[in-house]
Design a protein around this motif. Structure first.
Motif, PDB file in Angstrom:
ATOM      1  N   ALA A  38       0.735  -1.242  -0.041  1.00  0.00           N
ATOM      2  CA  ALA A  38      -0.091   0.135  -0.012  1.00  0.00           C
ATOM      3  C   ALA A  38       0.725   1.087  -0.073  1.00  0.00           C
ATOM      4  N   ASN A  39       2.144   0.995   0.290  1.00  0.00           N
ATOM      5  CA  ASN A  39       3.000   2.456   0.555  1.00  0.00           C
ATOM      6  C   ASN A  39       3.094   2.914  -0.728  1.00  0.00           C
ATOM      7  N   ASN A  40       3.156   2.066  -1.912  1.00  0.00           N
ATOM      8  CA  ASN A  40       3.546   2.671  -3.086  1.00  0.00           C
ATOM      9  C   ASN A  40       4.638   3.083  -3.099  1.00  0.00           C
ATOM     10  N   ASN A  41       5.869   2.493  -2.573  1.00  0.00           N
ATOM     11  CA  ASN A  41       7.232   2.912  -2.622  1.00  0.00           C
ATOM     12  C   ASN A  41       8.283   1.728  -2.703  1.00  0.00           C
ATOM     13  N   LYS A  42       8.945   1.977  -3.603  1.00  0.00           N
ATOM     14  CA  LYS A  42       9.649   0.786  -4.049  1.00  0.00           C
ATOM     15  C   LYS A  42      10.507   0.133  -3.058  1.00  0.00           C
TER      16      LYS A  42
END
Ligand code: SF4
Ligand code: SF4
Lengths: 398, 190
Positions: free
Chosen positions: A146-150
């Motif tokens: 859910a972070n949308n952070n690689k």
């Protein structure tokens, strides 16, 4: 008052409330002691400003978590982002439901067992713990996704791969215990380690104990298996984008998970609430005071494991990912499979709880592993083997 | 060019059978950390306790020294401004009102926030007028406040001169005020 307590439902309800309070307190102080122990190991002082010896530090930390700005980044998957910390924390908390804290209790001393000091007593308590423990990864994966952070995503992937690899030796190590004692009910597993001719399972199967301990380290994402939170590589890991109380929930969840894991291994291998030869801790002691004593002993064992977790964390560096995989698939898995085969054979021969047989087998396995390792000792592990010739040892020059 | 004999090749040690189990190593490591757990901590509890500094070479806030007559010792030669790698010294020179030197600094500003405390200015100064003091409690409420001007720097000298007296320029370089005195060492004149 006592009459209400004599009903298992109300007893469980009250125990739940007490447990949640106690565990939240222990978790908060886990964080304090984590910092203290790291400080002691590094010849520092640790938190010492808030209250005497810094004892109010957890309160200050909690207040900080509450009042910090709660940032929700723009491009996150909002529902998942919000629910992930709740899942991580909630799943870590529900594991406590089946831990047997203090055996059977006769509250009014009339010779009839009224309740068991346990929130719930399912016949498959062990499977429940195993399932809930594995679900703990769910919060990590959802958070990372859910972070949308690689980096958070990398962290979630690492966690998943690690969990898959370590579930298997863990399951097999538990199987060794289950096949030996022949039950999945946690209270019965404790009872089977008590009494004439019975010993704690750690004496029978020390190897399985070590394997389970290692896999619990892996499952709770603790060093040396904390690749999911490798700050140097992944910023903060799966909780990179979390702030304030949501981050706090991940944090508390990790420690709650550690407590569940410690309770788990205590019950399976260290006799739960039992200490051999100590009056008041035997199955026959069912007074309310015996129950409290048993709970204290169980708690002390758990605290011992928590200390071990922290001690190891501040001693051992993190594994490289390939080492992590090799340890599981080429180390723990074969050993645990041999062990499971051996335990099954012992059960077939009717010698499952025979100390010389079980212990002897474990020692023999250790010797076999050592010999096998010795035979391979020319080989350097991993990618070092492919280094060009320059990296081979050369004559020291003066 | 690195010569071959200067290269030290370090290879990871080959692990023996027991070491490959990791466990003996881990136990040994845990023994070490356990020992440290009972050692006395080496922490300095800062605001209450302070470290004893080596006054000779601790590099803290600057000061502008005064000469024997209480005047600013600087002769506005711009050596320090030129040497400073952080470009944080700004001097405005003016013809000196005294006849033993040609110039003096009308303005002398050091941006203490930009400074990297390397001490190059101190090295460069031919009259030992600028020096770094052992004073490290350096705080301010604004950036402007952290730009120390001539008065402030002279004040730092007044505050620290007992703790760390000015170097004797007759020994380390040009004499007192910039006039070369006969028979004295002349410092680096090449
Ligand atoms: S200490 Fe270094 S950076 Fe600071 S003023 Fe002097 S020369 Fe410049
Ligand atoms: S080097 Fe010394 S004399 Fe020259 S300007 Fe700087 S402080 Fe003044």
């Amino acid at each position: 008052m006592l009459d209400i307590l004599k009903d298992q439902f109300w007893f469980s309800a009250i125990l739940t409330v007490v447990l949640i309070g106690a565990i939240m307190g222990v978790v908060a102080y886990c964080i304090y002691f984590e910092r203290k122990i790291s400080a002691w190991i590094q010849d520092r002082v640790g938190p010492n400003r808030v209250g005497p010896f810094g004892l109010f530090q957890p309160l200050a930390d909690g207040a900080k978590f509450l009042f910090k700005e709660d940032i929700i980044p723009a491009n996150v998957d909002k529902p998942l982002f919000l629910i992930a910390p709740v899942i991580a924390f909630g799943l870590a908390m529900i594991g406590f439901a089946v831990l047997p804290w203090g055996g059977n209790v006769d509250l009014d001393a009339d010779g009839i067992i009224d309740v068991t000091a346990q929130v719930a007593d399912p016949g498959i308590g062990l499977l429940y713990l195993l399932g809930v423990g594995s679900l703990g990864i769910y919060g990590v994966v959802l958070g990372g996704w859910a972070n949308n952070n690689k980096y958070a995503f990398f962290s979630a992937m690492r966690s998943t791969a690690q969990m898959l690899s370590y579930e298997i030796p863990m399951g097999i190590a538990i199987f060794v215990v289950v096949i030996t004692v022949g039950t999945l009910r946690l209270e019965d597993i404790v009872l089977s380690q008590i009494g004439e001719g019975n010993v704690w399972n750690i004496v029978l199967h020390p190897f399985a104990f070590i394997i389970l301990l290692i896999t619990i380290f892996a499952e709770t994402n603790r060093t040396p298996f904390d690749l999911a939170e490798a700050e140097q590589e992944l910023v903060g890991g799966y909780h990179t984008e979390y702030s304030a109380l949501k981050f706090g929930m991940f944090f508390l969840g990790e420690y709650a998970h550690m407590i569940t894991g410690s309770g788990f291994i205590t019950i399976l291998f260290l006799g739960g609430w039992h200490l051999p030869g100590v009056p008041g801790l035997q199955p026959g002691d069912v007074s309310i005071w015996a129950m409290l004593f048993k709970m204290t002993v169980m708690g002390a064992k758990i605290v011992g494991f928590l200390f071990l977790f922290m001690w190891v964390r501040w001693t051992i560096p993190r594994f490289r990912f390939d080492q992590l995989m090799r340890l599981s698939w080429k180390g723990l898995l074969p050993i645990s499979m041999i062990l499971a085969g051996y335990a099954t054979t012992l059960v077939y021969l009717g010698k499952a709880t025979n100390i010389p047989w079980a212990l002897g087998g474990n020692v023999a396995l250790l010797v076999i592993v050592l010999i096998y390792n010795g035979l391979r000792s020319g080989e350097i592990t991993g990618r070092q083997a492919n280094l060009p010739a320059i990296a081979r040892p050369v004559e020291a020059h003066s | 060019m690195i010569r071959d004999e200067d290269i030290i090749v370090v290879d990871t040690p080959v692990l023996n059978a027991a070491e490959r189990l990791y466990i003996p190593q881990i136990v040994a490591g845990m023994q070490v950390t356990l020992r440290h757990m009972f050692k006395k901590s080496i922490t300095v509890q800062y605001p209450e306790q302070k470290r004893t500094l080596r006054l000779e070479n601790y590099r803290g806030v600057h000061r502008l020294n005064r000469d024997e007559e209480g005047r600013v010792a600087c002769v506005a030669c711009f050596m320090c401004e030129t040497a400073c790698p952080a470009h944080c010294i700004h001097i405005v020179a003016e013809e000196s009102p005294w006849d033993d030197r040609e110039k003096y600094p009308l303005q002398f500003d050091i941006d203490e926030l930009r400074c990297i405390y390397c001490g190059m200015c101190e090295e460069a100064c031919p009259v030992d007028a600028i020096e770094l003091t052992p004073e490290y409690n350096l705080v301010g409420r604004s950036r402007q406040e952290m730009v120390f001007d001539k008065e402030k720097l002279l004040k730092v000298y007044d505050q620290t001169k007992t703790e760390k007296p000015r170097k004797n320029p007759r020994i380390t370089g040009y004499a007192g005020t910039g006039n070369r005195t006969e028979g004295q060492p002349t410092g680096d004149s090449h």
